[in-house]
Design a protein around this motif. Structure first.
Motif, PDB file in Angstrom:
ATOM      1  N   ARG B 175       0.824  -1.208   0.000  1.00 45.74           N
ATOM      2  CA  ARG B 175       0.000   0.000   0.000  1.00 45.74           C
ATOM      3  C   ARG B 175       0.861   1.263   0.000  1.00 45.74           C
ATOM      4  N   GLU B 207      -1.508  -4.248  -3.263  1.00 42.60           N
ATOM      5  CA  GLU B 207      -2.328  -4.030  -2.073  1.00 42.60           C
ATOM      6  C   GLU B 207      -3.206  -2.804  -2.299  1.00 42.60           C
ATOM      7  N   GLY B 208      -4.486  -2.985  -2.078  1.00 42.23           N
ATOM      8  CA  GLY B 208      -5.415  -1.884  -2.303  1.00 42.23           C
ATOM      9  C   GLY B 208      -6.584  -2.355  -3.140  1.00 42.23           C
ATOM     10  N   ASP B 209      -7.328  -1.403  -3.656  1.00 46.81           N
ATOM     11  CA  ASP B 209      -8.521  -1.778  -4.413  1.00 46.81           C
ATOM     12  C   ASP B 209      -8.187  -2.002  -5.892  1.00 46.81           C
ATOM     13  N   ALA B 210      -9.224  -2.370  -6.648  1.00 40.28           N
ATOM     14  CA  ALA B 210      -9.016  -2.706  -8.057  1.00 40.28           C
ATOM     15  C   ALA B 210      -8.514  -1.499  -8.845  1.00 40.28           C
ATOM     16  N   ARG B 212      -6.501   0.850  -7.806  1.00 42.05           N
ATOM     17  CA  ARG B 212      -5.059   1.018  -7.576  1.00 42.05           C
ATOM     18  C   ARG B 212      -4.276  -0.039  -8.371  1.00 42.05           C
ATOM     19  N   ALA B 270     -11.341  -7.727  -8.443  1.00 45.26           N
ATOM     20  CA  ALA B 270     -11.118  -8.038  -7.027  1.00 45.26           C
ATOM     21  C   ALA B 270     -11.645  -9.435  -6.703  1.00 45.26           C
ATOM     22  N   PRO B 287      -5.596  -7.157  -7.592  1.00 43.37           N
ATOM     23  CA  PRO B 287      -5.706  -6.391  -6.337  1.00 43.37           C
ATOM     24  C   PRO B 287      -5.873  -7.331  -5.152  1.00 43.37           C
ATOM     25  N   THR B 288      -5.283  -6.948  -4.024  1.00 44.33           N
ATOM     26  CA  THR B 288      -5.506  -7.713  -2.793  1.00 44.33           C
ATOM     27  C   THR B 288      -5.721  -6.708  -1.663  1.00 44.33           C
ATOM     28  N   ALA B 289      -6.699  -6.981  -0.844  1.00 38.60           N
ATOM     29  CA  ALA B 289      -7.047  -6.021   0.204  1.00 38.60           C
ATOM     30  C   ALA B 289      -5.916  -5.895   1.220  1.00 38.60           C
ATOM     31  N   ASP B 290      -5.264  -7.005   1.525  1.00 39.03           N
ATOM     32  CA  ASP B 290      -4.236  -6.994   2.570  1.00 39.03           C
ATOM     33  C   ASP B 290      -3.366  -8.237   2.401  1.00 39.03           C
TER      34      ASP B 290
END
Lengths: 370, 344
Positions: B175, B207-210, B212, B270, B287-290
């Motif tokens: 991120r 890391e982050g949303d689609a 990003r 996502a 993308p991956t949230a975390d």
């Protein structure tokens, strides 16, 4: 028109093809007309198809031929949802078999009746249309739909057992339990058919199930009633030794005591609603190994790089237009090698991946890793 | 260090010097461009930047420790990236004073040139040496799983087999990362050997949303395009071109595909399952949230991951498989010469 109503109308038009076919009548409209309307509907309601059309510069509003519309790779069914309706409206989901990666393709259906009428009509033609009896005992070398609720093949087998078969219990119909073929029960069921004077039985199974049966029988004969039919489908997926198709046909014919032309190959896949069959059992001039399409589906070999149709007689990968795939993808791109032959096509196996260069792993290697 | 070990260490040093000479030999570069299908610029770039001929003393010590000691070693090279032959032969020579080198039939150029340039009587080119002919010592085999299995089945009793299989690399963009510089660094990692190495990144997790992840994909698309002008991609086979075309079609449906004639960057939606793109300058960006969701995405692929690159290696250490080589982005294709690249 709201999507539901539009979908219902398209289903009705698709089923009209089947009804006309069964009545021996002319098709109610052109293949291209319905295909282009499906392209418009799916582009508007299947998000992935809308993206694919835009990326390919294809304007569904202007489409005039099915061949103009981009096809959806079968891998897409693993990567994302391919459906023109909300998940809450799902009536049935069929899934592909699992892989090393645990990813399974999903084909969700909002109205499974369209699948059923199409599968039944063409299956009836290819397998039993020339038999004097309207119904015959149906023996399935596969699991019941209760045991495999997300298998399209189990669903189709059950449909055939119900609609083409004589009344029978589940134990009298399905002979694969927990991946074990119950040869004794199958033998008993065939013996009863012979004693009852049945002219024919219809045996449905996968290639590997038949290989297991042959292995279990050894040299012992396993005679079926003289007019019997065998529908053999699918590959091996590592579940048995592999047997070359002509040899499997020959060995099955010998074991069952029926002619080789009564062993009918079927080609289908979870991502489709239609199937393709050899016509050897019902058409005297039909060549073994040539699969026939119903009037509502077309198989076109395309160049694996350009995705454009190859020259007549050349080998390509399969682009399949299936008008029964109303709510998913009417045009599908499958990694199977095919070649047009006369009025049908030959299936030449799965397209191999490119020979790897370097030590970067290929997806096929991962999928083949135990 | 024993006299034997010291002799082997000195032999490794001479081998590294020979590698420098081979890298400067224009005729070798020209032949490599012909046999590998890499562009001449791609070969030159690999020889200049991805041949590990200048290790530190600590790395050499680690290499010697890993190698151990063997009566003899047979090195069986498959069609790995050509520079891999240096590490393979160095490990074998670090272990033994009798090393038989069987180059890849498809790509023998670099290994042959290296053995000849080393002028080391202990290094023996043995192009037809069969595994069962080695009666004592070790076989170091590089290649795909089926190659390893074949060699294992043929090895004489008592001969130790060290196998190094195929794999791929994963990039992790945290991120906090600057997308532009991370994309440029990942592009450097990607173009080396046209992505054919087991260290080559094929998947980038952002890391982050689609949105990003898609912005990163756009930056990577630009960076790969810039690199193409200096280091063009080599020639693809018809089969490779077909795989690329089908990956593009898949991602046009299942996300977004940015492609040029020489590379593809696919952007996933996502939470979509991971797709491994073909190894032809193709990158799959997801993308991956975390960290936890990234770990879940990678889980089915864990055993195949050889290299893990990240802008933040300390956070990535929680995510990278223990067996993977962890490095900063831009350094994924610069593994220290301290043992095999594949630590599985």
């Amino acid at each position: 028109m709201p999507p539901h109503a539009e979908s219902d109308a398209l289903h009705a038009r698709a089923r009209a093809f089947v009804a006309a076919y069964e009545a021996g009548a002319a098709m109610p409209e052109s293949f291209d007309d319905l295909a282009c309307d499906l392209a418009r509907f799916q582009a508007a309601n299947v998000p992935g198809y809308g993206r694919l059309c835009r990326a390919r510069g294809f304007d569904p509003a202007r489409a005039q031929r099915a061949s103009e519309a981009p096809a959806v790779p079968t891998e897409a069914f693993k990567a994302t949802r391919v459906a023109a309706f909300a998940e809450s409206e799902t009536q049935a989901i069929f899934r592909t078999s699992g892989t090393t990666l645990g990813q399974r393709g999903e084909h969700a259906m909002r109205d499974v009746r369209t699948y059923d009428v199409a599968a039944l009509a063409f299956g009836r033609w290819a397998l039993v249309s020339d038999l004097p009896s309207k119904r015959v005992p149906v023996l399935v070398l596969g699991p019941s739909p209760e045991r495999a609720p997300d298998s399209s093949l189990a669903h189709m087998n059950a449909l055939f057992a119900r609609e083409l078969g004589v009344p029978a219990s589940s134990a009298e119909t399905y002979f694969l339990q927990d991946d074990i073929l119950d040869v004794a029960a199958l033998d008993e069921r065939v013996a009863r058919a012979l004693m009852a004077g049945d002219e024919a039985v219809l045996v449905l199974g996968t290639s590997f199930a038949f290989v297991h049966l042959l292995d279990a029988l050894g040299d012992a004969p396993f005679a079926l009633p003289a007019g019997s039919r065998v529908m053999q489908t699918g590959g091996y997926k590592g579940q048995s030794r592999e047997v070359e198709p002509a040899r499997l046909r020959r060995e099955l014919a010998q074991a069952f005591g029926i002619g080789e032309r009564s062993i009918v190959a079927e080609y289908g896949m979870t991502e489709l609603s239609s199937q393709f069959y050899e016509a050897t059992a019902v058409s005297p001039g039909a060549a073994p190994g040539v699969l026939i399409e119903p009037p509502w589906a077309r198989v076109v070999p395309v160049d694996p790089e350009t995705l454009e149709p190859v020259a007549e007689g050349d080998v390509g990968i399969a682009r399949i237009c299936d008008l029964m795939n109303v709510d998913s993808a009417f045009a599908v791109l499958a990694p199977d090698r095919v070649r047009r032959v006369g009025a049908g096509f030959e299936l030449l196996g799965r397209a191999p991946g490119a020979p790897p260069r370097g030590c970067s792993i290929a997806i096929d290697e991962i999928l083949n890793t135990p | 260090m024993s006299a034997g070990a010291d002799e082997r260490l000195q032999a490794v040093r001479r081998l590294l010097a020979a590698a420098r000479a081979v890298a400067a030999d224009a005729s070798v570069a020209s032949e490599l461009a012909r046999t590998t299908g890499l562009s001449p610029q791609g070969v030159a770039h690999a020889l200049a930047h991805h041949l590990e001929h200048d290790p530190t003393e600590a790395e050499l010590a680690s290499l010697m420790t890993y190698a151990g000691e063997a009566e003899a070693v047979l090195v069986i090279l498959s069609a790995n990236v050509f520079a891999a032959a240096l590490r393979a032969i160095a490990i074998a020579r670090a272990a033994s004073a009798r090393v038989y080198v069987r180059p890849s039939r498809r790509e023998p150029t670099f290994a042959r040139a290296l053995v000849r340039a080393s002028d080391d009587p202990s290094l023996i080119l043995a192009e037809d040496f069969e595994p069962e002919a080695l009666l004592a010592g070790e076989i170091h085999v590089y290649g795909r799983d089926e190659t390893l299995d074949r060699v294992r089945a043929r090895a004489a009793p008592g001969v130790r087999l060290r196998g190094h299989g195929a794999g791929f690399g994963v990039a992790w963009v945290s991120r906090a990362a600057d997308l532009s510089s991370s994309a440029r660094a990942l592009a450097d990692d990607t173009i080396a050997f046209d992505q054919r190495g087991c260290l080559s990144p094929r998947v980038a997790l952002v890391e982050g949303d689609a949105a990003r992840a898609d912005a990163f994909a756009a930056a990577l698309h630009g960076a790969l395009g810039e690199l193409q002008t200096r280091i063009p991609r080599g020639v693809l086979s018809a089969g490779e071109r077909a795989q690329v075309a089908q990956y593009v079609a898949l991602m046009q449906f299942a996300g977004h595909a940015r492609s040029s004639a020489f590379h593809v960057v696919g952007s996933a939606l996502a939470a979509a399952p991971l797709v491994l793109p073909p190894a032809a300058r193709c990158m799959h960006v997801a993308p991956t949230a975390d960290v936890a969701s990234a770990r879940e995405l990678l889980l089915p692929f864990t055993r195949f991951i050889v290299a893990f690159g990240a802008d933040d290696t300390s956070r990535a250490a929680d995510l990278a498989p223990a067996h993977a080589r962890l490095s900063r982005l831009g350094l994924m294709q610069h593994p220290p010469l301290d043992g095999p690249v594949d630590l599985r």
